[in-house]
Enzyme design. Structure first.
Site, mmCIF file in Angstrom:
data_model
loop_
_atom_site.group_PDB
_atom_site.id
_atom_site.type_symbol
_atom_site.label_atom_id
_atom_site.label_comp_id
_atom_site.label_asym_id
_atom_site.label_seq_id
_atom_site.Cartn_x
_atom_site.Cartn_y
_atom_site.Cartn_z
ATOM 1 N N SER A 30 0.805 -1.220 0.000
ATOM 2 C CA SER A 30 0.000 0.000 0.000
ATOM 3 C C SER A 30 0.832 1.261 0.000
ATOM 4 C CB SER A 30 -0.927 0.010 1.218
ATOM 5 O OG SER A 30 -1.778 -1.102 1.173
ATOM 6 N N THR A 31 2.003 1.225 0.620
ATOM 7 C CA THR A 31 2.826 2.431 0.718
ATOM 8 C C THR A 31 4.280 2.123 0.418
ATOM 9 O OG1 THR A 31 3.320 2.098 3.057
ATOM 10 C CG2 THR A 31 1.325 3.356 2.544
#
Length: 185
Positions: free
Chosen positions: A9-10
Site C-alpha cells: 500500500s505504501t
C-alpha cells in the site's frame, strides 16, 4: 507461463514488497509486475492492469496473498472473470488456491467472502476505538498539514508567486492552496 503480481500500500513497506518478490520467484514466476499503491485506488493500479493485459491462454497469475489482489469479493470475482476470459488461471500462494480447478474456484469464492468479512469487522472495531478515544479526548485526528503551511502560502502569494510555484515550494496540494487563499477573503 507464471505471471506474478506484488503490491504494497505504501512506499514504506519495502520489506513486504521484497518478501513478495522472493516468494513469487520461489514459486517459479517468470514475469513479475509490482507496485506500491493502495488497493482502494483501484483505478491507479497500473501494474495490475499490465499483468492482466499480459496474460495469455494457459498462463497463471500468481499472488502471495488474496489481499494483495482485491479488497472485496465483488472485485475479486470481476478479476477472476477477466483472468478466465483469457483462458488463464489464478493462484494464491498462502491459501494454496488455484482457480484452474473447480475446487479451487469454490475455495476462492468462500475464502474471499471470509476475507471481506474480516476486513469489515476490523474496520468496525477501528471506528469503535476512534469513537471511544474521541469521547475520552484522546483522539484528535490527523494533524491538518495544509494549515501548518498557511502563513507561508499567504506570504508567498503576497510576494507575487504563482500557485504552481507555491505548490512546488511548500508541498501543499493545489486544492489546499486555493482553500487557504480563499479563507483570507
Amino acid at each position: 507461463m507464471l505471471i506474478g503480481y506484488a503490491r504494497t500500500s505504501t512506499a514504506e513497506q519495502e520489506a513486504g514488497l521484497e518478501a513478495q518478490h522472493r516468494d513469487l520467484s520461489a514459486a517459479g514466476v517468470e514475469k513479475l509486475f509490482s507496485e506500491q499503491v493502495s488497493s482502494v485506488d483501484a483505478a491507479k493500479r497500473a501494474q495490475l492492469e499490465a499483468a492482466l493485459d499480459y496474460l495469455r491462454e494457459g498462463d497463471c497469475l500468481v499472488v502471495t496473498r488474496l489481499d494483495r489482489l482485491a479488497r472485496s469479493v465483488a472485485h475479486l470475482l470481476t478479476l477472476v472473470e477477466r483472468i478466465e476470459a483469457k483462458g488463464a488461471g489464478l493462484r494464491i500462494l498462502n491459501m494454496g488456491v488455484d482457480t484452474s480447478t473447480p475446487t479451487g474456484k469454490l475455495m476462492l469464492t468462500m475464502l474471499g467472502g471470509v476475507a471481506e468479512f474480516e476486513r469489515a469487522i476490523m474496520l468496525e472495531r477501528q471506528r469503535e476505538g476512534i469513537a471511544k478515544a474521541k469521547a475520552e479526548g484522546k483522539y484528535k485526528g490527523r494533524k491538518p498539514t495544509a494549515q501548518a503551511h498557511g502563513d507561508n502560502v499567504r506570504e508567498l502569494k503576497a510576494a507575487g508567486r504563482s500557485v504552481p510555484e507555491i505548490i512546488e515550494e511548500t508541498g501543499v496540494s493545489r486544492a489546499s492552496v486555493y482553500r487557504l487563499l480563499r479563507s483570507d477573503r
